[in-house]
Motif scaffolding. Structure first.
Motif, PDB file in Angstrom:
ATOM      1  N   GLN A   1       0.844  -1.193   0.000  1.00  0.00           N
ATOM      2  CA  GLN A   1       0.000   0.000   0.000  1.00  0.00           C
ATOM      3  C   GLN A   1       0.878   1.240   0.000  1.00  0.00           C
ATOM      4  OE1 GLN A   1      -3.212  -0.883  -0.163  1.00  0.00           O
ATOM      5  NE2 GLN A   1      -3.891   1.213  -0.588  1.00  0.00           N
ATOM      6  N   LYS A   2       0.608   2.165  -0.925  1.00  0.00           N
ATOM      7  CA  LYS A   2       1.400   3.394  -1.031  1.00  0.00           C
ATOM      8  C   LYS A   2       0.641   4.588  -0.474  1.00  0.00           C
ATOM      9  CE  LYS A   2       3.444   3.632  -5.148  1.00  0.00           C
ATOM     10  NZ  LYS A   2       3.617   3.465  -6.615  1.00  0.00           N
ATOM     11  N   SER A   3      -0.646   4.670  -0.776  1.00  0.00           N
ATOM     12  CA  SER A   3      -1.527   5.710  -0.252  1.00  0.00           C
ATOM     13  C   SER A   3      -2.947   5.213  -0.453  1.00  0.00           C
ATOM     14  CB  SER A   3      -1.303   7.044  -0.981  1.00  0.00           C
ATOM     15  OG  SER A   3      -1.616   6.916  -2.360  1.00  0.00           O
ATOM     16  N   ALA A   4      -3.913   6.001  -0.014  1.00  0.00           N
ATOM     17  CA  ALA A   4      -5.305   5.589  -0.156  1.00  0.00           C
ATOM     18  C   ALA A   4      -5.628   5.354  -1.639  1.00  0.00           C
ATOM     19  CB  ALA A   4      -6.229   6.643   0.427  1.00  0.00           C
ATOM     20  N   GLY A   5      -6.036   4.135  -1.957  1.00  0.00           N
ATOM     21  CA  GLY A   5      -6.410   3.822  -3.328  1.00  0.00           C
ATOM     22  C   GLY A   5      -5.250   3.564  -4.263  1.00  0.00           C
ATOM     23  N   ASP A   6      -4.024   3.582  -3.756  1.00  0.00           N
ATOM     24  CA  ASP A   6      -2.854   3.386  -4.611  1.00  0.00           C
ATOM     25  C   ASP A   6      -1.947   2.327  -3.994  1.00  0.00           C
ATOM     26  OD1 ASP A   6      -1.029   3.679  -6.653  1.00  0.00           O
ATOM     27  OD2 ASP A   6      -0.047   5.424  -5.760  1.00  0.00           O
ATOM     28  N   PHE A   7      -1.513   1.397  -4.798  1.00  0.00           N
ATOM     29  CA  PHE A   7      -0.660   0.326  -4.293  1.00  0.00           C
ATOM     30  C   PHE A   7       0.273  -0.150  -5.414  1.00  0.00           C
ATOM     31  CE2 PHE A   7      -4.544  -1.581  -5.958  1.00  0.00           C
ATOM     32  CZ  PHE A   7      -4.061  -2.565  -6.798  1.00  0.00           C
ATOM     33  N   ALA A   8       1.297  -0.851  -5.014  1.00  0.00           N
ATOM     34  CA  ALA A   8       2.180  -1.546  -5.950  1.00  0.00           C
ATOM     35  C   ALA A   8       2.019  -3.038  -5.716  1.00  0.00           C
ATOM     36  CB  ALA A   8       3.625  -1.140  -5.734  1.00  0.00           C
ATOM     37  N   THR A   9       2.229  -3.821  -6.753  1.00  0.00           N
ATOM     38  CA  THR A   9       2.209  -5.270  -6.594  1.00  0.00           C
ATOM     39  C   THR A   9       3.647  -5.797  -6.640  1.00  0.00           C
ATOM     40  OG1 THR A   9       2.137  -5.818  -8.958  1.00  0.00           O
ATOM     41  CG2 THR A   9       0.028  -5.326  -7.868  1.00  0.00           C
ATOM     42  N   ALA A  10       3.779  -7.062  -6.342  1.00  0.00           N
ATOM     43  CA  ALA A  10       5.099  -7.694  -6.439  1.00  0.00           C
ATOM     44  C   ALA A  10       5.635  -7.612  -7.859  1.00  0.00           C
ATOM     45  CB  ALA A  10       5.000  -9.152  -5.993  1.00  0.00           C
TER      46      ALA A  10
ATOM     47  N   ASP B   1       5.230  -4.999  -9.942  1.00  0.00           N
ATOM     48  CA  ASP B   1       5.827  -3.663 -10.088  1.00  0.00           C
ATOM     49  C   ASP B   1       7.273  -3.677  -9.594  1.00  0.00           C
ATOM     50  OD1 ASP B   1       3.320  -1.353 -10.268  1.00  0.00           O
ATOM     51  OD2 ASP B   1       2.804  -3.339  -9.551  1.00  0.00           O
ATOM     52  N   ILE B   2       7.453  -4.249  -8.401  1.00  0.00           N
ATOM     53  CA  ILE B   2       8.771  -4.230  -7.761  1.00  0.00           C
ATOM     54  C   ILE B   2       9.758  -5.111  -8.528  1.00  0.00           C
ATOM     55  CG2 ILE B   2      10.009  -4.825  -5.642  1.00  0.00           C
ATOM     56  CD1 ILE B   2       7.315  -4.115  -4.172  1.00  0.00           C
ATOM     57  N   ALA B   3       9.324  -6.295  -8.929  1.00  0.00           N
ATOM     58  CA  ALA B   3      10.214  -7.200  -9.657  1.00  0.00           C
ATOM     59  C   ALA B   3      10.580  -6.624 -11.021  1.00  0.00           C
ATOM     60  CB  ALA B   3       9.550  -8.566  -9.820  1.00  0.00           C
ATOM     61  N   ALA B   4       9.615  -5.994 -11.690  1.00  0.00           N
ATOM     62  CA  ALA B   4       9.903  -5.401 -12.996  1.00  0.00           C
ATOM     63  C   ALA B   4      10.882  -4.240 -12.866  1.00  0.00           C
ATOM     64  CB  ALA B   4       8.606  -4.936 -13.658  1.00  0.00           C
TER      65      ALA B   4
ATOM     66  N   GLY C   1      13.067   5.771  -9.801  1.00  0.00           N
ATOM     67  CA  GLY C   1      12.127   4.695 -10.067  1.00  0.00           C
ATOM     68  C   GLY C   1      10.817   4.932  -9.356  1.00  0.00           C
ATOM     69  N   GLU C   2       9.734   4.535  -9.963  1.00  0.00           N
ATOM     70  CA  GLU C   2       8.415   4.695  -9.360  1.00  0.00           C
ATOM     71  C   GLU C   2       8.345   4.030  -7.984  1.00  0.00           C
ATOM     72  OE1 GLU C   2       4.111   5.111  -8.922  1.00  0.00           O
ATOM     73  OE2 GLU C   2       5.728   6.261  -9.827  1.00  0.00           O
ATOM     74  N   GLU C   3       8.981   2.874  -7.837  1.00  0.00           N
ATOM     75  CA  GLU C   3       8.877   2.123  -6.584  1.00  0.00           C
ATOM     76  C   GLU C   3      10.057   2.343  -5.652  1.00  0.00           C
ATOM     77  OE1 GLU C   3       6.008   1.141  -6.330  1.00  0.00           O
ATOM     78  OE2 GLU C   3       5.479   1.137  -8.447  1.00  0.00           O
ATOM     79  N   SER C   4      11.245   2.516  -6.185  1.00  0.00           N
ATOM     80  CA  SER C   4      12.438   2.604  -5.336  1.00  0.00           C
ATOM     81  C   SER C   4      12.907   4.022  -5.085  1.00  0.00           C
ATOM     82  CB  SER C   4      13.578   1.793  -5.964  1.00  0.00           C
ATOM     83  OG  SER C   4      13.897   2.285  -7.259  1.00  0.00           O
ATOM     84  N   GLY C   5      12.327   5.003  -5.771  1.00  0.00           N
ATOM     85  CA  GLY C   5      12.746   6.385  -5.572  1.00  0.00           C
ATOM     86  C   GLY C   5      14.047   6.695  -6.285  1.00  0.00           C
ATOM     87  N   ARG C   6      14.712   7.721  -5.820  1.00  0.00           N
ATOM     88  CA  ARG C   6      15.931   8.201  -6.483  1.00  0.00           C
ATOM     89  C   ARG C   6      17.164   7.531  -5.905  1.00  0.00           C
ATOM     90  NH1 ARG C   6      17.559  14.057  -8.798  1.00  0.00           N
ATOM     91  NH2 ARG C   6      19.760  13.596  -9.172  1.00  0.00           N
ATOM     92  N   SER C   7      18.094   7.201  -6.797  1.00  0.00           N
ATOM     93  CA  SER C   7      19.387   6.661  -6.395  1.00  0.00           C
ATOM     94  C   SER C   7      20.458   7.235  -7.308  1.00  0.00           C
ATOM     95  CB  SER C   7      19.390   5.133  -6.469  1.00  0.00           C
ATOM     96  OG  SER C   7      19.116   4.689  -7.788  1.00  0.00           O
TER      97      SER C   7
ATOM     98  N   CYS D   1       2.973   0.806 -15.588  1.00  0.00           N
ATOM     99  CA  CYS D   1       2.020   1.905 -15.633  1.00  0.00           C
ATOM    100  C   CYS D   1       0.651   1.323 -15.976  1.00  0.00           C
ATOM    101  CB  CYS D   1       2.442   2.934 -16.681  1.00  0.00           C
ATOM    102  SG  CYS D   1       1.406   4.405 -16.657  1.00  0.00           S
ATOM    103  N   GLY D   2      -0.225   1.315 -14.968  1.00  0.00           N
ATOM    104  CA  GLY D   2      -1.510   0.653 -15.107  1.00  0.00           C
ATOM    105  C   GLY D   2      -1.636  -0.471 -14.105  1.00  0.00           C
ATOM    106  N   THR D   3      -1.107  -0.243 -12.894  1.00  0.00           N
ATOM    107  CA  THR D   3      -1.111  -1.287 -11.865  1.00  0.00           C
ATOM    108  C   THR D   3      -2.528  -1.762 -11.532  1.00  0.00           C
ATOM    109  OG1 THR D   3       0.947  -0.465 -10.898  1.00  0.00           O
ATOM    110  CG2 THR D   3      -0.437  -1.832  -9.493  1.00  0.00           C
ATOM    111  N   LEU D   4      -3.462  -0.815 -11.445  1.00  0.00           N
ATOM    112  CA  LEU D   4      -4.843  -1.203 -11.140  1.00  0.00           C
ATOM    113  C   LEU D   4      -5.404  -2.092 -12.244  1.00  0.00           C
ATOM    114  CD1 LEU D   4      -6.240   2.156  -9.735  1.00  0.00           C
ATOM    115  CD2 LEU D   4      -5.893   0.050  -8.451  1.00  0.00           C
TER     116      LEU D   4
END
Length: 264
Positions: A27-36, A38-41, A60-66, A81-84
């Motif tokens: 869960q990222k925020s209300a109504g927004d989430f990532a799946t496994a 998203d993270i693996a990709a 990265g959308e999931e890992s942030g800035r590095s 893009c289109g997790t839902l």
């Protein structure tokens, strides 16, 4: 450019391979989430980029800035893009990567994991790659299909609301609405499969969601502006991408009808 293509292909292979599984969610925020997925990709994409360009920075959308904050080269990565859509077992998704060198996007790719197509640009030209063959992208308004993003945030509400645009009589006279809910639809404008794409939003500069699609459309010769026809990432923000000037002008007129005169 080839690195961008290889990166999104790696991410797309993960998305395709995990499709239909019962996936853990973060869960990222209300109504927004990532799946496994998203993270693996994203991990697969970052692995390709870091192996070739270890000194480049990445957002990265999931890992942030590095990477170094002073790096001239920054990769912008949206692994799914289109997790839902994906979580609901709909195949309308995209895998995006764009390289910003200084102030400009100099290479970008957007993959459709299920059609196994990659839309790519070197900053000057735009193509779609299928089975190793590249075909030049040619925008066209012929379909009259316009994708309108209905996902929040809506920084220009209540003056402008995407749902109200769809209800405009003038919209139905000119266009047929579509709601794909993935930036794959932006690449489709460059490819001539959509006449236009419209979204609200104020902070699209360096957006992991939109950078690749905007670069593709610019290189293909589309008209790309904000909601009032201003340069992207300025003023009220938002994004209008159209196959030609006539389509763009018609959409700007319809959008302007929602704003009070002092906001135009």
């Amino acid at each position: 450019m080839e690195l961008a293509v290889a990166a999104v292909q790696a991410g797309a292979a993960v998305v395709r391979g995990m499709y239909g599984e019962s996936l853990p969610r973060v869960q990222k925020s209300a109504g927004d989430f990532a799946t496994a997925a998203d993270i693996a990709a994203e991990n697969a994409i970052l692995g390709v980029i870091r192996a070739a360009r270890p000194r480049d920075a990445v957002t990265g959308e999931e890992s942030g800035r590095s990477g170094s904050y002073g790096a001239e080269r920054m990769w912008l990565v949206d692994p799914l893009c289109g997790t839902l859509n994906y979580a609901a077992r709909s195949m309308l998704v995209a895998v995006n990567a764009a390289l910003r060198t200084g102030p400009e996007i100099t290479a970008a790719a957007s993959a459709d994991p299920f059609a196994e197509e990659v839309f790519w640009t070197d900053g000057d030209h735009a193509y779609v790659r299928r089975d190793g063959v590249d075909e030049k992208l040619t925008p066209s308004p012929e379909s009259r299909l316009v994708d309108v993003n209905l996902d929040p945030p809506f920084p220009n509400a209540p003056s402008y609301q995407a749902a109200r645009l769809l209800a405009e009589a003038g919209f139905a006279e000119w266009f047929r609405p579509r709601v794909v809910s993935t930036t794959l639809a932006v690449a489709w404008v460059a490819a001539g499969r959509r006449a236009a794409y419209v979204t609200d939003g104020r902070h699209l500069h360096d957006s992991v969601h939109f950078a690749a699609g905007i670069a593709l459309c610019r290189a293909a010769g589309c008209v790309v502006t904000g909601l009032h026809g201003q340069p992207p990432h300025t003023g009220t923000g938002g994004l209008v991408v159209a196959a030609d000037q006539e389509t763009h002008a018609a959409l700007l007129t319809l959008i302007a009808d929602q704003f009070p005169p002092d906001q135009l």
